[in-house]
Each structure stands twice: as structure tokens, then as C-alpha cells.
Design a protein around this motif. Structure first.
Motif, short mmCIF file in Angstrom:
data_model
loop_
_atom_site.label_atom_id
_atom_site.label_comp_id
_atom_site.label_asym_id
_atom_site.label_seq_id
_atom_site.Cartn_x
_atom_site.Cartn_y
_atom_site.Cartn_z
N LYS A 1 1.93 1.93 -3.60
CA LYS A 1 0.96 2.23 -4.10
C LYS A 1 0.86 3.87 -4.06
CE LYS A 1 -1.63 -1.31 -5.89
NZ LYS A 1 -1.20 -1.54 -7.09
N THR B 1 -9.04 1.21 -3.67
CA THR B 1 -8.88 1.91 -2.30
C THR B 1 -8.22 3.21 -2.67
OG1 THR B 1 -9.20 0.10 -0.76
CG2 THR B 1 -8.39 2.13 0.21
N VAL B 2 -7.08 3.27 -3.41
CA VAL B 2 -6.33 4.47 -3.46
C VAL B 2 -6.90 5.41 -4.50
CG1 VAL B 2 -4.03 5.43 -4.50
CG2 VAL B 2 -3.89 3.54 -2.96
N MET C 1 0.65 -1.23 0.05
CA MET C 1 -0.12 0.06 0.04
C MET C 1 1.04 1.34 -0.03
SD MET C 1 -3.01 1.31 -0.26
CE MET C 1 -4.45 0.86 0.20
N VAL D 1 -4.49 4.38 7.16
CA VAL D 1 -3.05 4.85 6.82
C VAL D 1 -2.92 6.05 7.32
CG1 VAL D 1 -2.01 5.89 4.61
CG2 VAL D 1 -3.49 3.92 4.36
N TRP E 1 -9.20 -0.41 5.77
CA TRP E 1 -8.11 0.42 5.84
C TRP E 1 -7.85 1.48 6.54
CZ3 TRP E 1 -3.49 -1.48 3.47
CH2 TRP E 1 -3.72 -2.31 2.58
N THR F 1 0.73 2.04 7.21
CA THR F 1 -0.52 1.59 6.69
C THR F 1 -0.86 -0.02 7.38
OG1 THR F 1 0.21 0.22 4.94
CG2 THR F 1 -0.26 2.46 4.49
N ARG G 1 -6.00 -2.68 -3.00
CA ARG G 1 -5.35 -1.73 -2.80
C ARG G 1 -5.65 -0.35 -3.85
NH1 ARG G 1 -2.49 -6.02 -1.46
NH2 ARG G 1 -1.74 -6.25 0.61
N SER G 2 -5.59 -0.97 -5.19
CA SER G 2 -5.69 -0.01 -6.37
C SER G 2 -7.00 0.82 -6.24
CB SER G 2 -5.40 -0.72 -7.44
OG SER G 2 -4.16 -1.23 -7.79
#
Length: 148
Positions: A35, A102-103, A32, A143, A141, A126, A99-100
């Protein structure tokens, strides 16, 4: 000095008294963090350094949120080693980390985008928590960003 908390609907930033002590040597960079740093690079920003302290506090906060069935910024419970901290959260059903996606969702949200792309933050940790919320599988998640 007392901790002052400033929060928005999407991210939270807190100010506190500086703490002493060096950050331990960086371990392998989590996916993460890679990313997030990839996105920052496309915007001409410096990469953030992985912080095991912020990872530990993000892991604890995610476990707390999952165990209580809560989701949100109720203050920031980040490492006290950083006088300036920020946080972004994400929730989705199922146990895949995603992950992708979410970002991408964070970048589509002004408050989250501001935290992820802030040139002020230099460190990041993270974590994600898996469990059940409302009888369904869920992933949260957490961060946390920091600056000394």
C-alpha cells in the motif's frame, strides 16, 4: 557516536552511526508495504524495500506500546542497522488492520505524509499489534523507515 533524536508531533527521525552488514534477501512483501509503495508510485517515488530488521523492531515497539497502554513516539526504537530512521504510528479501535484507511490518514497529516513520501527513505518494515487499551479492542500500527 551518540544517537541524536529529532521528533515532531507526527513522525520522528533519528540519526545514528552507520552499521555494517547486508540486508537479508527480501521475503514476500507485506500488504502494508505494498500500500505504501502504491502511494509512493502515484507520487513518482521509488518503492521502498521491505526490511525484516525494521519489521522486527516495529513489531517489538508495537508490542511494547500495546502492553503498556502507551501511544506515541518516545524516541525511535528502530533497527540499529540504519543510520537514518523514521517512524509513523496509527491507533484505531477494533482488531481489523484497516490498511487503506490508515494510509489515507497518514497522507492527510503533514508530518506523517512527509515520512511516507520521503524520497530519502529506502527501506521499510511494518507491523501491527492487537490488544486492549482502556478495556477496548485496539490495533496499533508501527511503520519504520530506514536509509543507510
Amino acid at each position: 557516536m551518540a544517537r541524536l533524536r529529532i521528533a515532531t508531533a507526527c513522525c520522528a527521525v533519528a540519526l545514528a552511526a552507520p552499521a555494517a552488514g547486508p540486508t537479508p534477501a527480501a521475503a514476500k512483501t507485506p500488504p502494508m508495504v505494498e500500500k505504501i509503495n502504491s502511494v509512493r508510485a502515484t507520487h513518482g517515488l521509488e518503492p521502498m524495500r521491505y526490511s525484516p530488521y525494521l519489521r522486527r523492531s516495529s513489531r517489538r515497539w508495537g508490542a511494547y506500546l500495546m502492553s503498556t497502554g502507551q501511544f506515541g513516539h518516545i524516541g525511535i526504537h528502530a533497527s540499529s542497522r540504519f543510520p537514518y530512521v523514521g517512524e509513523v504510528l496509527a491507533y484505531h479501535s477494533g482488531w481489523k488492520p484497516r490498511r487503506s484507511g490508515t494510509v489515507r490518514r497518514w497522507l492527510a497529516s503533514p508530518g506523517h505524509r512527509e515520512a511516507v513520501l520521503s524520497p530519502s527513505f529506502r527501506n521499510v518494515g511494518t507491523s501491527f499489534a492487537r490488544g486492549h487499551i482502556g478495556g477496548r479492542r485496539a490495533t496499533i500500527w508501527v511503520v519504520q523507515f530506514g536509509r543507510r
